[in-house]
Design a protein around this motif. Structure first.
Motif, mmCIF file in Angstrom:
data_model
loop_
_atom_site.group_PDB
_atom_site.id
_atom_site.type_symbol
_atom_site.label_atom_id
_atom_site.label_comp_id
_atom_site.label_asym_id
_atom_site.label_seq_id
_atom_site.Cartn_x
_atom_site.Cartn_y
_atom_site.Cartn_z
ATOM 1 N N MET A 1 0.745 -1.223 -0.173
ATOM 2 C CA MET A 1 -0.026 -0.014 0.173
ATOM 3 C C MET A 1 0.897 1.032 0.011
ATOM 4 S SD MET A 1 -3.060 -1.150 2.762
ATOM 5 C CE MET A 1 -1.930 -1.533 4.016
ATOM 6 N N MET A 2 2.283 1.295 0.248
ATOM 7 C CA MET A 2 3.014 2.278 0.122
ATOM 8 C C MET A 2 3.325 2.764 -1.444
ATOM 9 S SD MET A 2 6.878 2.753 1.838
ATOM 10 C CE MET A 2 5.964 2.210 3.465
ATOM 11 N N PRO A 3 3.173 3.849 -1.748
ATOM 12 C CA PRO A 3 3.473 4.256 -3.178
ATOM 13 C C PRO A 3 5.092 4.484 -3.163
ATOM 14 C CG PRO A 3 1.865 5.954 -2.212
ATOM 15 C CD PRO A 3 2.480 4.973 -1.102
ATOM 16 N N GLN A 4 5.554 3.770 -4.078
ATOM 17 C CA GLN A 4 6.757 3.617 -4.551
ATOM 18 C C GLN A 4 7.604 5.104 -4.760
ATOM 19 O OE1 GLN A 4 7.580 1.354 -7.965
ATOM 20 N NE2 GLN A 4 7.095 -0.646 -6.881
ATOM 21 N N ILE A 5 6.883 6.083 -5.069
ATOM 22 C CA ILE A 5 7.320 7.547 -5.202
ATOM 23 C C ILE A 5 8.004 8.087 -3.641
ATOM 24 C CG2 ILE A 5 5.234 8.921 -4.661
ATOM 25 C CD1 ILE A 5 7.888 9.577 -7.321
ATOM 26 N N ILE A 6 7.433 7.365 -2.661
ATOM 27 C CA ILE A 6 7.650 7.793 -1.133
ATOM 28 C C ILE A 6 9.322 7.204 -1.047
ATOM 29 C CG2 ILE A 6 7.455 7.498 1.105
ATOM 30 C CD1 ILE A 6 4.610 7.187 0.504
ATOM 31 N N THR A 7 9.653 6.145 -1.565
ATOM 32 C CA THR A 7 11.132 5.821 -1.414
ATOM 33 C C THR A 7 11.937 6.120 -2.608
ATOM 34 O OG1 THR A 7 10.238 3.596 -2.460
ATOM 35 C CG2 THR A 7 9.893 3.834 -0.120
ATOM 36 N N LEU A 8 11.559 6.775 -3.355
ATOM 37 C CA LEU A 8 12.334 7.121 -4.589
ATOM 38 C C LEU A 8 13.485 7.777 -4.286
ATOM 39 C CD1 LEU A 8 12.704 6.952 -7.631
ATOM 40 C CD2 LEU A 8 11.374 9.004 -7.809
ATOM 41 N N ILE A 9 13.430 9.071 -3.447
ATOM 42 C CA ILE A 9 14.568 9.723 -3.370
ATOM 43 C C ILE A 9 15.545 8.987 -2.182
ATOM 44 C CG2 ILE A 9 15.289 12.104 -2.206
ATOM 45 C CD1 ILE A 9 14.100 12.133 -5.276
ATOM 46 N N PRO A 10 15.062 8.668 -1.172
ATOM 47 C CA PRO A 10 15.923 7.759 -0.317
ATOM 48 C C PRO A 10 16.932 6.629 -0.851
ATOM 49 C CG PRO A 10 14.030 8.212 0.873
ATOM 50 C CD PRO A 10 13.709 8.770 -0.568
ATOM 51 N N THR A 11 16.192 6.017 -1.760
ATOM 52 C CA THR A 11 16.807 4.952 -2.560
ATOM 53 C C THR A 11 17.788 5.590 -3.256
ATOM 54 O OG1 THR A 11 14.777 3.530 -2.608
ATOM 55 C CG2 THR A 11 16.228 2.924 -4.286
ATOM 56 N N TYR A 12 17.616 6.775 -4.062
ATOM 57 C CA TYR A 12 18.516 7.313 -4.814
ATOM 58 C C TYR A 12 19.882 7.675 -4.151
ATOM 59 C CZ TYR A 12 20.867 10.776 -7.987
ATOM 60 O OH TYR A 12 21.772 11.499 -8.522
ATOM 61 N N LEU A 13 19.576 8.202 -2.811
ATOM 62 C CA LEU A 13 20.510 8.826 -2.132
ATOM 63 C C LEU A 13 21.552 7.617 -1.748
ATOM 64 C CD1 LEU A 13 18.819 11.688 -0.203
ATOM 65 C CD2 LEU A 13 20.389 11.730 -2.083
ATOM 66 N N LEU A 14 21.005 6.453 -1.311
ATOM 67 C CA LEU A 14 21.420 5.413 -0.885
ATOM 68 C C LEU A 14 22.471 4.741 -2.002
ATOM 69 C CD1 LEU A 14 18.910 3.202 1.214
ATOM 70 C CD2 LEU A 14 20.968 4.338 1.893
ATOM 71 N N PHE A 15 22.018 4.899 -3.120
ATOM 72 C CA PHE A 15 22.815 4.172 -4.292
ATOM 73 C C PHE A 15 23.827 5.210 -4.772
ATOM 74 C CE2 PHE A 15 18.778 1.640 -5.778
ATOM 75 C CZ PHE A 15 19.302 0.587 -5.086
ATOM 76 N N VAL A 16 23.691 6.503 -4.596
ATOM 77 C CA VAL A 16 24.876 7.584 -4.489
ATOM 78 C C VAL A 16 25.947 7.185 -3.691
ATOM 79 C CG1 VAL A 16 25.279 9.953 -4.485
ATOM 80 C CG2 VAL A 16 23.277 9.388 -5.870
ATOM 81 N N LYS A 17 25.477 7.051 -2.334
ATOM 82 C CA LYS A 17 26.507 6.906 -1.606
ATOM 83 C C LYS A 17 27.231 5.500 -1.523
ATOM 84 C CE LYS A 17 24.351 9.674 2.117
ATOM 85 N NZ LYS A 17 23.794 9.782 3.564
ATOM 86 N N ALA A 18 26.280 4.550 -2.155
ATOM 87 C CA ALA A 18 27.423 3.153 -2.520
ATOM 88 C C ALA A 18 28.001 3.248 -3.713
ATOM 89 C CB ALA A 18 26.299 2.104 -2.378
ATOM 90 N N GLY A 19 27.844 4.312 -4.372
ATOM 91 C CA GLY A 19 28.688 4.278 -5.678
ATOM 92 C C GLY A 19 28.011 3.560 -6.907
#
Length: 273
Positions: free
Chosen positions: A113-131
């Motif tokens: 029930m959680m819209p994926q757009i909610i996790t979009l920015i946090p997910t992107y930031l995690l992938f940026v920090k992980a290279g």
């Protein structure tokens, strides 16, 4: 009376078929038009001289097959991994016993029930920090995590399998991993087919994640079709966009035609208990 009712049902089915296929039909017609016909007023509903060369131009305007290879790589790896991970998780929820299993299963379903757009920015930031930006590793990680809906389908299917199969395998000395690989997974082909079709379609048609995580040279075909067909003035070549989009649909249709019997069976029976 029965014959008249059957005719009405057939007419409704034909009307529904025409309704659902009309967008694809309009896309196909547009792909055969010349640029001047797209700008014509009144609208030309049918091309005066169908231009099949639009498909050749759509393939050669940019490296269409190269970007298609990128999409196939991402969608293929993602669909296989997420199917296996979801099947394993579904097997655990269906056949293994652990304290709090029902609570964890309910918590997992609530994430649907959680819209994926909610996790979009946090997910992107995690992938940026992980290279991991501009790599295909995020799709591998997403695939290994499974999907709540697919886990639910596998769990429902495995719950209905006879317990005698599992007991006989345990008597023969099989552990849980061998039971899963040798007995349960081969028997779950309808759900596997359903999972492969759904997950391949999700990844193949995704626009947001590739646009956010991949550079132009490694991006997918969906991004390139949306942004690549422009002339020297920056205007869109919509007849080539339509031609490219028609070809873009083909892999999903081929996959569905190959797996359609299992897909129909899986969606019809996996939710039964």
């Amino acid at each position: 009376m029965v014959l008249a009712r059957r005719k009405v049902v057939y007419l409704l089915l034909v009307a529904a078929l025409v309704f659902f296929l009309s967008p694809f039909g309009w896309l196909l017609i547009t792909s055969l038009k010349a640029p001047s016909e797209l700008r014509a007023i009144p609208i030309h509903w049918w091309p005066h001289d169908p231009s099949w060369d639009n498909f050749r131009q759509a393939l050669t305007f940019f490296d269409y097959l190269g970007y298609a290879r990128n999409s196939l790589t991402i969608a293929g790896v993602y669909s296989v991994l997420i199917t296996l991970a979801s099947a394993w998780a579904g097997y655990g929820f269906a056949r293994l016993h652990a304290p709090g299993k029902r609570f964890v299963f309910g918590l997992m379903l609530s994430t649907m029930m959680m819209p994926q757009i909610i996790t979009l920015i946090p997910t992107y930031l995690l992938f940026v920090k992980a290279g991991l930006v501009n790599t295909y590793v995020p799709w591998v990680l997403w695939g290994l995590c499974g999907a709540p809906y697919l886990i639910f389908l596998f769990r429902q299917f495995f719950t209905n399998m006879p317990k005698e199969l599992e007991e006989a395998a345990i008597i023969d000395g099989c552990g849980q991993i061998r039971i899963f690989w040798r007995i349960f997974l081969p028997q779950s082909w309808p759900v596997v087919a359903t999972s492969l079709i759904l997950s391949f379609s999700w990844s193949w048609g995704d626009y947001v994640a590739p646009a956010l995580l991949l550079d132009d040279d490694r991006t997918t075909l969906s991004i390139k079709i949306a942004t690549g067909y422009v002339n020297e003035h920056g205007s869109g070549l919509f007849n080539l966009v339509a031609a490219g989009s028609v070809m873009y649909i083909v892999p999903v249709l081929v996959l569905f035609l190959i797996l359609q019997r299992g897909f129909v069976t899986g969606t019809a029976t996996s939710g039964l208990k």
